[in-house]
Design a protein around this motif. Structure first.
Motif, PDB file in Angstrom:
ATOM      1  N   GLN A 270       3.510   6.521  -0.321  1.00 45.92           N
ATOM      2  CA  GLN A 270       2.226   7.097   0.104  1.00 45.92           C
ATOM      3  C   GLN A 270       1.497   7.671  -1.110  1.00 45.92           C
ATOM      4  O   GLN A 270       2.059   8.443  -1.889  1.00 45.92           O
ATOM      5  CB  GLN A 270       2.472   8.211   1.135  1.00 45.92           C
ATOM      6  N   THR A 271       0.243   7.283  -1.291  1.00 49.47           N
ATOM      7  CA  THR A 271      -0.575   7.831  -2.372  1.00 49.47           C
ATOM      8  C   THR A 271      -0.995   9.248  -2.034  1.00 49.47           C
ATOM      9  O   THR A 271      -1.522   9.515  -0.953  1.00 49.47           O
ATOM     10  CB  THR A 271      -1.832   6.970  -2.599  1.00 49.47           C
ATOM     11  N   THR A 272      -0.772  10.181  -2.950  1.00 51.25           N
ATOM     12  CA  THR A 272      -1.178  11.564  -2.740  1.00 51.25           C
ATOM     13  C   THR A 272      -2.657  11.709  -3.047  1.00 51.25           C
ATOM     14  O   THR A 272      -3.100  11.427  -4.157  1.00 51.25           O
ATOM     15  CB  THR A 272      -0.362  12.517  -3.632  1.00 51.25           C
ATOM     16  N   VAL A 273      -3.408  12.172  -2.078  1.00 45.65           N
ATOM     17  CA  VAL A 273      -4.847  12.355  -2.249  1.00 45.65           C
ATOM     18  C   VAL A 273      -5.157  13.762  -2.738  1.00 45.65           C
ATOM     19  O   VAL A 273      -6.031  13.975  -3.565  1.00 45.65           O
ATOM     20  CB  VAL A 273      -5.584  12.079  -0.922  1.00 45.65           C
TER      21      VAL A 273
ATOM     22  N   SER B 256       0.334  13.495   5.641  1.00 45.78           N
ATOM     23  CA  SER B 256       1.002  12.564   4.731  1.00 45.78           C
ATOM     24  C   SER B 256       0.243  12.368   3.428  1.00 45.78           C
ATOM     25  O   SER B 256       0.775  11.787   2.477  1.00 45.78           O
ATOM     26  CB  SER B 256       1.195  11.213   5.423  1.00 45.78           C
ATOM     27  N   THR B 257      -0.993  12.849   3.358  1.00 45.50           N
ATOM     28  CA  THR B 257      -1.777  12.706   2.128  1.00 45.50           C
ATOM     29  C   THR B 257      -1.618  13.898   1.199  1.00 45.50           C
ATOM     30  O   THR B 257      -2.147  13.879   0.084  1.00 45.50           O
ATOM     31  CB  THR B 257      -3.272  12.525   2.458  1.00 45.50           C
TER      32      THR B 257
END
Length: 441
Positions: free
Chosen positions: A3-6, A60-61
């Motif tokens: 998951q890409t961390t925003v 999840s971000t």
């Protein structure tokens, strides 16, 4: 898949039910006027809102170490916006038994004398801002007194909290006690000095503030208009058509003008940042002119009822497309609480055979106020990029509220219960620029 961390680790998230207004319900209908998340997440970074949405989607971000504050049995809304209030009248709220003009002479003017003393003004400014925040109000359009030090005291206290506030020195050169009057020239110069010192400093704005037409000469109103031309980003804040006796007085003092609003129009005081408190007794032509100039009205139900001034016609303002915000008008107003002010607004509408829907109420207290102040790009919603001024409302703030909420079957009903039974106890926390400035003990 990773998951890409925003959102980076220095963000902070707040989890609860969340609601904010997107548009005036009178224009788009109730269903299209708001956004609601039953289990929502508000993400804040560096004092700004970075995201708002369903908690399940947004969690999840977040970076793994992002703190998440969970508020149970609570509702997050934008911070409330009060478009008309007098901070020097804090000490005389709930003064008994007068209509407007007698009330000014018997209560208001004696209290405002005290603000010649800077230390007195400092103390009241602290009490006033504490009360605003305890009641969930994060922005207000505020009257000072004729004394420049009253404005210095207010802005110093506001700056220390980093809240977005608008205020100005009262301009008043006639029909008031000698110790509370200035001159056209001194009011112009004092205002100019305050503008240079405070306007645009941090989150602070200045409002040119003639008290109302009867207490300013033609010369003073001319100079008020001159200030607005010299500083186009200023606000103009005054009173309009609150009381029938007052309206007749204006006619006698300004016989060459066609009416109360025409006085202000004549002196170039109408415009997109002009806010007129009350407007209880307006004709269609005056409403049309307010709309043409993009001026705003402050609906102040508790003071209008308390002083017996009359009933604000919200339906007429909607017909004419006039910007309207909500004002507590402390101290003629009887509560700092915007929830209680909305309670009274509902009753004002009922007395006219109209209904005030809870979603319209939310609009008036948040985005409607922001639009009245031309600040909708900064405050009044929870849209990403806006300033993180928000309030945590407690569904279980009192035993009665807890019991009543168990019977509520819809969001609309829960909002109405908050706006009818709620007061300062319903404010669990108040945040400005992402910082908690009030947390209920």
């Amino acid at each position: 898949m990773t998951q890409t961390t925003v959102f980076p680790s220095h963000a902070h998230a707040y989890r609860a039910a969340i609601i904010h207004t997107l548009e005036d319900p009178a224009k788009v209908g109730i269903d299209a006027s708001y956004q609601y998340f039953e289990d929502g997440l508000l993400v804040v970074e560096n004092g700004l809102i970075k995201a708002v949405g369903h908690a399940e989607a947004l969690l999840s971000t977040l970076a793994a170490d992002t703190p998440v504050t969970v508020y149970n049995n609570a509702l997050i809304t934008p911070g409330f916006i009060d478009t008309h209030i007098h901070y020097p009248q804090t000490g005389m709220i709930a003064s008994y038994g007068e209509q407007l003009l007698d009330w000014l002479n018997n209560y208001t003017f004696p209290e405002e004398h005290k603000f010649a003393d800077k230390s007195y003004a400092d103390n009241v400014a602290e009490i006033f801002l504490t009360e605003l925040l305890r009641n969930g109000t994060t922005t207000a359009l505020v009257f000072g007194t004729v004394h420049p030090q009253s404005v210095d005291a207010f802005f110093e206290a506001a700056q220390s909290r980093n809240v977005r506030m608008i205020a100005g020195k009262v301009m008043m050169d006639r029909n008031a006690p000698d110790t509370l009057t200035d001159t056209p020239e001194s009011s112009y110069q004092d205002s100019k000095n305050l503008i240079e010192r405070w306007h645009g400093k941090g989150r602070l704005h200045y409002a040119v503030t003639p008290r109302f037409a009867p207490t300013s000469s033609d010369e003073q109103l001319t100079l008020a208009g001159k200030l607005l031309k010299e500083y186009p980003e200023l606000y103009m804040h005054t009173h309009l058509s609150e009381n029938k006796q007052e309206i007749e007085w204006v006619k006698a003092l300004f016989p060459d003008q066609n009416g109360y609003l025409d006085v202000y129009d004549h002196f170039d005081l109408l415009g997109e940042r002009s806010v007129f408190a009350h407007g209880v007794h307006l004709c269609d032509d005056e409403c049309k002119r307010l709309a043409e100039t993009d001026s705003a009205l402050a609906f102040c139900p508790t003071s209008n009822l308390f002083l017996g001034s009359g009933l604000f016609d919200l339906a007429k303002t909607e017909q004419h497309n006039i910007k309207v915000g909500l004002g507590t008008d402390v101290g003629a107003g009887t509560s700092f609480s915007m929830l209680q002010t909305l309670n009274e607004a509902y009753k004002v509408m009922q007395l006219q055979g109209e209904k005030l829907n809870p979603f319209k109420s939310l609009y008036l207290a948040t985005l409607g106020g922001a639009r009245a102040l031309k600040l909708e790009e900064k405050i009044g919603t929870l849209q990403p990029g806006t300033e993180a001024d928000f309030v945590i409302l407690d569904y279980h703030s009192t035993p009665l509220m807890t019991y009543r909420m168990k019977q509520a079957t819809s969001l609309e009903e829960r909002l109405f219960v908050l706006m009818t039974l709620g007061d300062d106890r319903a404010i669990k926390a108040t945040y400005a620029m992402g910082k908690a400035l009030h947390t209920r003990g």
